[in-house]
Design a protein around this motif. Structure first.
Motif, PDB file in Angstrom:
ATOM      1  N   THR A   1       6.434   2.284 -10.657  1.00  0.00           N
ATOM      2  CA  THR A   1       7.574   1.417 -10.349  1.00  0.00           C
ATOM      3  C   THR A   1       7.111   0.096  -9.739  1.00  0.00           C
ATOM      4  OG1 THR A   1       7.881   2.458  -8.192  1.00  0.00           O
ATOM      5  CG2 THR A   1       9.162   3.335 -10.041  1.00  0.00           C
ATOM      6  N   ARG A   2       6.026   0.134  -8.992  1.00  0.00           N
ATOM      7  CA  ARG A   2       5.475  -1.106  -8.415  1.00  0.00           C
ATOM      8  C   ARG A   2       5.007  -2.039  -9.521  1.00  0.00           C
ATOM      9  NH1 ARG A   2       2.597  -4.763  -7.971  1.00  0.00           N
ATOM     10  NH2 ARG A   2       1.531  -5.610  -6.184  1.00  0.00           N
ATOM     11  N   ALA A   3       4.315  -1.502 -10.524  1.00  0.00           N
ATOM     12  CA  ALA A   3       3.854  -2.320 -11.650  1.00  0.00           C
ATOM     13  C   ALA A   3       5.037  -2.834 -12.474  1.00  0.00           C
ATOM     14  CB  ALA A   3       2.902  -1.512 -12.529  1.00  0.00           C
ATOM     15  N   ALA A   4       6.039  -1.997 -12.665  1.00  0.00           N
ATOM     16  CA  ALA A   4       7.225  -2.419 -13.409  1.00  0.00           C
ATOM     17  C   ALA A   4       7.975  -3.521 -12.658  1.00  0.00           C
ATOM     18  CB  ALA A   4       8.144  -1.232 -13.662  1.00  0.00           C
ATOM     19  N   PHE A   5       8.047  -3.406 -11.328  1.00  0.00           N
ATOM     20  CA  PHE A   5       8.707  -4.430 -10.520  1.00  0.00           C
ATOM     21  C   PHE A   5       7.962  -5.761 -10.627  1.00  0.00           C
ATOM     22  CE2 PHE A   5       9.229  -6.527  -6.323  1.00  0.00           C
ATOM     23  CZ  PHE A   5      10.583  -6.795  -6.413  1.00  0.00           C
ATOM     24  N   GLU A   6       6.640  -5.716 -10.548  1.00  0.00           N
ATOM     25  CA  GLU A   6       5.858  -6.951 -10.665  1.00  0.00           C
ATOM     26  C   GLU A   6       6.048  -7.593 -12.033  1.00  0.00           C
ATOM     27  OE1 GLU A   6       1.299  -8.651 -10.309  1.00  0.00           O
ATOM     28  OE2 GLU A   6       1.695  -6.540  -9.858  1.00  0.00           O
ATOM     29  N   THR A   7       6.028  -6.796 -13.081  1.00  0.00           N
ATOM     30  CA  THR A   7       6.235  -7.324 -14.431  1.00  0.00           C
ATOM     31  C   THR A   7       7.616  -7.937 -14.571  1.00  0.00           C
ATOM     32  OG1 THR A   7       4.757  -5.618 -15.294  1.00  0.00           O
ATOM     33  CG2 THR A   7       6.190  -6.725 -16.883  1.00  0.00           C
ATOM     34  N   PHE A   8       8.624  -7.277 -14.032  1.00  0.00           N
ATOM     35  CA  PHE A   8       9.995  -7.786 -14.108  1.00  0.00           C
ATOM     36  C   PHE A   8      10.124  -9.125 -13.392  1.00  0.00           C
ATOM     37  CE2 PHE A   8      14.250  -8.115 -12.223  1.00  0.00           C
ATOM     38  CZ  PHE A   8      15.020  -8.100 -13.374  1.00  0.00           C
ATOM     39  N   ILE A   9       9.586  -9.222 -12.183  1.00  0.00           N
ATOM     40  CA  ILE A   9       9.691 -10.468 -11.418  1.00  0.00           C
ATOM     41  C   ILE A   9       8.920 -11.589 -12.104  1.00  0.00           C
ATOM     42  CG2 ILE A   9       9.088 -11.599  -9.231  1.00  0.00           C
ATOM     43  CD1 ILE A   9      11.498  -9.810  -8.995  1.00  0.00           C
ATOM     44  N   ARG A  10       7.733 -11.291 -12.592  1.00  0.00           N
ATOM     45  CA  ARG A  10       6.919 -12.331 -13.236  1.00  0.00           C
ATOM     46  C   ARG A  10       7.564 -12.846 -14.517  1.00  0.00           C
ATOM     47  NH1 ARG A  10       1.814 -13.518 -11.508  1.00  0.00           N
ATOM     48  NH2 ARG A  10       0.930 -12.145  -9.948  1.00  0.00           N
ATOM     49  N   THR A  11       8.216 -11.975 -15.289  1.00  0.00           N
ATOM     50  CA  THR A  11       8.821 -12.427 -16.546  1.00  0.00           C
ATOM     51  C   THR A  11      10.180 -13.081 -16.337  1.00  0.00           C
ATOM     52  OG1 THR A  11       9.738 -10.215 -16.937  1.00  0.00           O
ATOM     53  CG2 THR A  11       7.617 -10.721 -17.959  1.00  0.00           C
ATOM     54  N   LYS A  12      10.997 -12.553 -15.438  1.00  0.00           N
ATOM     55  CA  LYS A  12      12.358 -13.085 -15.261  1.00  0.00           C
ATOM     56  C   LYS A  12      12.410 -14.295 -14.335  1.00  0.00           C
ATOM     57  CE  LYS A  12      14.299  -9.987 -17.791  1.00  0.00           C
ATOM     58  NZ  LYS A  12      14.813 -10.290 -19.106  1.00  0.00           N
ATOM     59  N   ALA A  13      11.655 -14.259 -13.239  1.00  0.00           N
ATOM     60  CA  ALA A  13      11.750 -15.337 -12.257  1.00  0.00           C
ATOM     61  C   ALA A  13      10.534 -16.250 -12.261  1.00  0.00           C
ATOM     62  CB  ALA A  13      11.951 -14.753 -10.865  1.00  0.00           C
ATOM     63  N   GLY A  14       9.465 -15.820 -12.863  1.00  0.00           N
ATOM     64  CA  GLY A  14       8.272 -16.643 -12.921  1.00  0.00           C
ATOM     65  C   GLY A  14       7.224 -16.204 -11.918  1.00  0.00           C
TER      66      GLY A  14
ATOM     67  N   ALA B   1       0.828  -1.210   0.000  1.00  0.00           N
ATOM     68  CA  ALA B   1       0.000   0.000   0.000  1.00  0.00           C
ATOM     69  C   ALA B   1       0.862   1.259   0.000  1.00  0.00           C
ATOM     70  CB  ALA B   1      -0.934  -0.010   1.198  1.00  0.00           C
ATOM     71  N   SER B   2       1.937   1.247   0.760  1.00  0.00           N
ATOM     72  CA  SER B   2       2.833   2.410   0.791  1.00  0.00           C
ATOM     73  C   SER B   2       3.502   2.621  -0.555  1.00  0.00           C
ATOM     74  CB  SER B   2       3.897   2.225   1.868  1.00  0.00           C
ATOM     75  OG  SER B   2       3.312   2.127   3.135  1.00  0.00           O
ATOM     76  N   TRP B   3       3.942   1.528  -1.161  1.00  0.00           N
ATOM     77  CA  TRP B   3       4.615   1.623  -2.450  1.00  0.00           C
ATOM     78  C   TRP B   3       3.648   2.122  -3.521  1.00  0.00           C
ATOM     79  CZ3 TRP B   3       7.975  -2.936  -4.663  1.00  0.00           C
ATOM     80  CH2 TRP B   3       8.770  -2.472  -5.709  1.00  0.00           C
ATOM     81  N   LEU B   4       2.415   1.625  -3.512  1.00  0.00           N
ATOM     82  CA  LEU B   4       1.419   2.085  -4.483  1.00  0.00           C
ATOM     83  C   LEU B   4       1.073   3.549  -4.281  1.00  0.00           C
ATOM     84  CD1 LEU B   4      -0.967  -0.991  -4.740  1.00  0.00           C
ATOM     85  CD2 LEU B   4       0.536  -0.084  -6.524  1.00  0.00           C
ATOM     86  N   ALA B   5       1.099   4.037  -3.043  1.00  0.00           N
ATOM     87  CA  ALA B   5       0.801   5.442  -2.780  1.00  0.00           C
ATOM     88  C   ALA B   5       1.925   6.351  -3.261  1.00  0.00           C
ATOM     89  CB  ALA B   5       0.560   5.657  -1.288  1.00  0.00           C
TER      90      ALA B   5
ATOM     91  N   SER C   1       4.622   5.455  -5.615  1.00  0.00           N
ATOM     92  CA  SER C   1       4.972   5.315  -7.032  1.00  0.00           C
ATOM     93  C   SER C   1       4.348   4.050  -7.621  1.00  0.00           C
ATOM     94  CB  SER C   1       6.494   5.268  -7.181  1.00  0.00           C
ATOM     95  OG  SER C   1       6.843   5.130  -8.533  1.00  0.00           O
ATOM     96  N   PRO C   2       3.120   4.134  -8.108  1.00  0.00           N
ATOM     97  CA  PRO C   2       2.467   2.942  -8.654  1.00  0.00           C
ATOM     98  C   PRO C   2       3.125   2.420  -9.937  1.00  0.00           C
ATOM     99  CG  PRO C   2       1.057   4.869  -8.898  1.00  0.00           C
ATOM    100  CD  PRO C   2       2.239   5.290  -8.100  1.00  0.00           C
TER     101      PRO C   2
END
Length: 107
Positions: free
Chosen positions: A50-63, A41-45, A47-48
């Protein structure tokens, strides 16, 4: 040199942890109930994007298994606790033991 970097990063993480704890304490007093803000919640408040970019990066690179299992769990923990643990780990990595020179066990 590397120890200095780790200790500096630990100081920054501890500062963020204290700021997040003060915010939670203020909200707790205002609400008259315990308020613990998750890191997500803090991260979304803040910088949403960067949070979305981080999720996309983790899902594509690590699964998606890593995201759903470990990262999502960490993001659901209180932000001050996550940064406090991170500060402790960074400080432990950068800690230098004091050398004992000229001392004997018999003294």
């Amino acid at each position: 040199m590397f120890r200095f970097i780790f200790r500096l990063a630990a100081m920054v993480a501890l500062s963020i942890s204290v700021i997040m704890a003060v915010l939670d304490a203020t909200r707790t007093v205002a609400a008259s109930a315990l308020v613990l803000t998750p890191l997500n919640a803090s991260w979304l408040a803040v910088s949403p994007d960067t949070r979305a970019a981080f999720e996309t990066f983790i899902r594509t690179k690590a699964g998606p298994l890593l995201w759903d299992g470990a990262v999502a769990w960490v993001l659901n923990q209180p932000g001050f606790a996550v940064f406090a643990v991170l500060a402790f780990l960074l400080y432990a990595i950068g800690y230098r033991r004091q050398r004992r020179t000229g001392q004997f066990a018999a003294n």
